[in-house]
Design an enzyme around this catalytic site. Structure first.
Site, PDB file in Angstrom:
ATOM      1  CG  ASP A  67     -12.136   8.273  14.828  1.00 13.35           C
ATOM      2  OD1 ASP A  67     -11.578   9.253  14.291  1.00 13.35           O
ATOM      3  OD2 ASP A  67     -13.317   7.991  14.616  1.00 13.35           O
ATOM      4  CG  HIS A 138     -20.030   5.573  13.175  1.00 12.72           C
ATOM      5  ND1 HIS A 138     -19.577   4.766  12.156  1.00 12.72           N
ATOM      6  CD2 HIS A 138     -19.739   6.840  12.777  1.00 12.72           C
ATOM      7  CE1 HIS A 138     -19.041   5.512  11.208  1.00 12.72           C
ATOM      8  NE2 HIS A 138     -19.127   6.766  11.558  1.00 12.72           N
ATOM      9  CD  GLU A 143     -18.852   1.346  13.132  1.00 14.45           C
ATOM     10  OE1 GLU A 143     -19.908   2.011  13.051  1.00 14.45           O
ATOM     11  OE2 GLU A 143     -18.033   1.274  12.189  1.00 14.45           O
TER      12      GLU A 143
END
Ligand code: PGA
Length: 279
Positions: A67, A138, A143
């Site tokens: 990410d 998460h 999430e």
């Protein structure tokens, strides 16, 4: 899941680094999925040491990070690109061509995310995905409520994650509100996963991930559906597990067995190969 409990953070980091180092030794063109956060820092430090001491060659390795914050340029000290350069890439001499991170500055996140998925496929898929777990359950930035079949996309961070990550910024208002992240579905396609947790703040969520129901309310629990997950924690993070003694027993009993599945080295033997090829 292969649940492993080590006495402390250094021991869990060392054990995790050994998994990665052995993979790279046996498969010099391995594709590694990498994570940021404070948890994998010890793994990376040990991996750098092992690479130096044992002359491990990383020149053919490819990496993909889970990410990246939206709106932070790669040069920002808290971008995940900067984190990776500082904690791993510079020391191992990994080049920009070998290391793939989403660009937080893309003006077209949907295309950026689709291109990232295509790159993973072109690289042949991820052999080993390293993961941490958030206190809200998460993995990556998936999430609570994330689709368990989700693909790489732009997401809004949970207020808990913003609060947790405020320690890296001058103030909470500086924490980016959005990120681009691999989806749970993307993560589950890795050939093997290595998830780490340390400290008392993760004890509840670690027990739920391993022993609770599979639920999008706790995206990490989706790892129960993956055929090869190694979950290493320290004793404190493992303290809420109901079957901790069994996991320790299993770890001892299976000590002579390979740590990674044979299909990391022979991808055509992945039990999910037909499903993955059709994607
Ligand atoms: P941490 O973060 O390693 O800094 O606890 C983990 C995560 O949010 O995935």
């Amino acid at each position: 899941m292969y649940v492993k409990i080590e006495p402390d953070y250094d021991a869990l980091s060392q054990r995790a680094a050994r998994v990665v180092a052995d993979l790279v030794r046996r498969k010099p063109n391995a594709v590694l999925g990498l994570a940021t956060g404070s948890t994998p820092e010890g793994l990376y430090a040990h991996l750098i040491r092992i690479a130096r001491d044992e002359k491990l060659d990383f020149s053919r390795v490819t990496t993909f990070n889970l990410d990246e914050y939206e709106g932070l340029p790669a040069s920002h000290p808290e971008s995940y690109r900067s984190f990776m350069q500082r904690n791993l890439f510079d020391a191992l001499g990994l080049t920009n061509d070998q290391t793939n991170l989403l660009s937080g500055m893309s003006s077209d996140p949907a295309t950026e995310c689709a291109n990232f998925e295509a790159k993973i496929r072109r690289a042949g898929g991820i052999d080993l995905q390293i993961l941490g777990i958030g206190s809200d359950g998460h993995i990556a930035f998936c999430e609570p409520g994330s689709s368990l079949a989700g693909r790489t996309s732009l997401v809004a961070l949970h207020p808990q994650t913003i609060a947790d990550n405020a320690r890296f910024f001058d103030k909470e208002d500086d924490v980016p509100r959005k990120a681009m992240t691999m989806g749970v579905g993307t993560i589950l396609e890795a050939r093997s996963c290595l998830i780490l947790a340390k400290g008392s703040a993760k004890a509840d969520v670690w027990a739920k991930m391993i022993e609770g129901p599979v639920s999008s309310q706790l995206p990490a629990s989706a790892l129960q559906l993956h055929p090869w997950v190694i979950a290493i924690s320290d004793t404190v993070a493992a303290s809420k597990l109901k079957h901790g003694d069994y996991y320790k027993h299993m770890d001892r009993e299976l000590a002579d067995q390979p740590v990674l599945p044979h299909w990391v080295f022979q991808p055509e033997l992945d039990p999910r190969a037909a499903m993955l090829a059709s994607r």
